[in-house]
Scaffold this active site. Structure first.
Site, PDB file in Angstrom:
ATOM      1  CG  ASP A 183      23.225  28.455  13.414  1.00  0.00           C
ATOM      2  OD1 ASP A 183      23.246  29.568  13.986  1.00  0.00           O
ATOM      3  OD2 ASP A 183      22.351  28.145  12.562  1.00  0.00           O
ATOM      4  CB  SER A 215      13.205  25.664   9.156  1.00  0.00           C
ATOM      5  OG  SER A 215      14.076  26.202  10.090  1.00  0.00           O
ATOM      6  CB  SER A 219      12.962  29.675   4.133  1.00  0.00           C
ATOM      7  OG  SER A 219      13.643  29.698   5.350  1.00  0.00           O
ATOM      8  CD  GLU A 235      17.249  30.788   4.718  1.00  0.00           C
ATOM      9  OE1 GLU A 235      17.021  29.647   4.280  1.00  0.00           O
ATOM     10  OE2 GLU A 235      16.763  31.221   5.765  1.00  0.00           O
ATOM     11  CG  ASP A 244      17.085  26.911  10.130  1.00  0.00           C
ATOM     12  OD1 ASP A 244      17.248  26.525  11.299  1.00  0.00           O
ATOM     13  OD2 ASP A 244      16.882  28.095   9.825  1.00  0.00           O
ATOM     14  CE1 TYR A 282      19.418  34.030  13.350  1.00  0.00           C
ATOM     15  CE2 TYR A 282      20.811  35.011  11.652  1.00  0.00           C
ATOM     16  CZ  TYR A 282      20.449  33.920  12.426  1.00  0.00           C
ATOM     17  OH  TYR A 282      21.125  32.729  12.276  1.00  0.00           O
TER      18      TYR A 282
HETATM   19  C1  GLA Z   1      17.224  30.807  12.703  1.00  0.00           C
HETATM   20  C2  GLA Z   1      18.397  30.597  11.759  1.00  0.00           C
HETATM   21  C3  GLA Z   1      19.313  29.495  12.267  1.00  0.00           C
HETATM   22  C4  GLA Z   1      19.700  29.709  13.723  1.00  0.00           C
HETATM   23  C5  GLA Z   1      18.457  30.005  14.559  1.00  0.00           C
HETATM   24  C6  GLA Z   1      18.794  30.355  15.976  1.00  0.00           C
HETATM   25  O1  GLA Z   1      16.389  29.681  12.691  1.00  0.00           O
HETATM   26  O2  GLA Z   1      17.924  30.260  10.488  1.00  0.00           O
HETATM   27  O3  GLA Z   1      20.459  29.417  11.449  1.00  0.00           O
HETATM   28  O4  GLA Z   1      20.650  30.725  13.855  1.00  0.00           O
HETATM   29  O5  GLA Z   1      17.685  31.069  14.016  1.00  0.00           O
HETATM   30  O6  GLA Z   1      19.350  29.267  16.628  1.00  0.00           O
END
Ligand code: GLA
Length: 380
Positions: A34, A123, A125, A162, A174, A226
């Site tokens: 993304d 997800s 959050s 976020e 998400d 991340y």
């Molecule tokens: C997390 C992030 C998303 C995406 C995924 C990996 O869930 O919140 O935006 O980058 O990792 O695909």
């Protein structure tokens, strides 16, 4: 539901104007794409966060979390990066971002409850943010839940909340999943064009099920890994002379001098292609192929992107060894959940095999559950 209303009355001394809810998600494929202008294909989970809400006449947010057992009160003019701290920043951040987008939103009284597992890469959050975004949109008469355009605008606000207020660097998938997904469909997201499509995803009709395996290995997006992956992608794009990796191709990526950047970029390029291939396989009802693509995605995330871990690898290997057509980690990685495509009559057997393998390896008990593609945020 009635407990939630009772808690609301106890906290705030009046009944809520209504209940809104938003789901967690699993991404079928298209991981860490993304934020590279790529493609992703999430579904909404049946598990949801429910927000009991009422509109206030001032600009104060009062929010109580059943899970945290805590109430936070904040003036919306005082919301900023890292303010308030903790879980309330996701809620306050949404109202802040909607106001920053020019939407006429004021204060709310909110009580939150959720059955989306926390820290499981599902997800929770986004479910929290999107339940509140949906409530604010309705209570302030914005009409943004009526179509995908309006919902995408709310998702953008939740994404800003976020990133800019809760300070968790995420890529936007998400929130779009939580707001736009439809029952029986996966959501194809193109982060370059902004285009979206609802792709039929009916496993039951084909004797199949999607098993989600919460490994209970806790992941955290704020721990720096991340953000590091995002930086590597930006560096790779810069070295390739493109604005984002979406604009590059495999031949160019294989010429990158830096071996780490080469692997990271290779994952992104091949993963984007796997999303397209998965959509084609779903359209052709070729679920064997979908399974193969899940496995290829997992290998790429494990070897090239290096965001898997022992628990995720074990869940994937065990699921495949006990009858799954394919499996992969889902979400950001470093713990969290895996998904497996399994014949419906093998759900119990695969779950048992995964539990057994974790016990033998001396790992905490995982939590496998079957999930169907469910609906996005809505008034309950
Ligand atoms: C997390 C992030 C998303 C995406 C995924 C990996 O869930 O919140 O935006 O980058 O990792 O695909």
């Amino acid at each position: 539901m009635s407990t939630l209303i009772a808690t609301f009355v106890e906290q705030f001394g009046h009944t809520p104007d209504g209940l809104w809810s938003a789901p967690g998600r699993v991404n079928l494929i298209g991981e860490h794409t993304d934020y590279n202008d790529g493609l992703a294909l999430p579904i909404a989970l049946p598990q949801r966060t429910v927000a009991a809400c009422s509109r206030r006449v001032d600009d104060v947010l009062r929010v109580h979390s059943v899970a945290a057992g805590e109430t936070v009160s904040v003036d919306l003019d005082e919301v900023g990066p890292g303010r308030p701290v903790g879980w309330a920043s996701y809620v306050a951040g949404v109202l802040w971002a909607m106001r920053a987008d020019g939407l006429p939103v004021g204060g709310l009284d909110v009580v939150l409850d959720s059955d989306v597992p926390l820290g499981a890469g599902l997800s929770s959050s986004a479910a929290l943010e999107c339940s509140v975004a949906a409530a604010a949109a309705d209570l302030y008469g914005l009409g943004l839940l009526a179509d995908d355009e309006g919902r995408a605008r709310l998702a953008a606000a939740a994404d800003r909340a976020e990133n800019e207020i809760a300070l968790a660097p995420t890529g936007g998938m998400d929130q779009l999943a939580s707001l736009l997904c439809r029952p029986g469909h996966a959501l194809l997201l193109d982060f370059h064009s902004g285009q979206r499509a609802h792709v039929p995803f009916d496993l039951a009709g084909h004797g199949l099920a999607l098993l989600v395996i919460d490994t209970r290995a806790r992941h955290a997006l704020v721990d720096g890994q991340y953000a590091q992956r995002r930086t590597s992608c930006e560096q790779a794009a810069a070295a390739l002379g493109v604005g984002s990796l979406r604009a590059s191709d495999l031949a160019a990526v294989e010429c990158l001098k830096d071996a780490t950047l080469r692997r990271r970029a290779r994952h992104v390029i091949t993963e984007i292609q796997r999303v397209l291939d998965t959509v084609s396989a779903l359209e052709a009802e070729d679920f064997e192929r979908v399974g193969e693509l899940f496995l290829a995605s997992h290998a790429s995330l494990r070897d090239d992107y290096e965001v898997s871990c022992q628990e995720l690898d074990l869940a994937v290997e065990t699921a495949c060894a006990s009858g799954a057509l394919g499996a992969r980690m889902t979400g950001g990685g470093f713990g969290g959940s895996a998904i497996a495509l399994v014949p419906a009559d093998r759900v119990e057997a695969v779950s048992a095999a995964v539990r057994q393998a974790f016990a033998v390896a001396g790992l905490a008990a995982p939590h496998p559950f079957a999930a169907v593609a469910s609906s996005g945020a809505a008034r309950s």
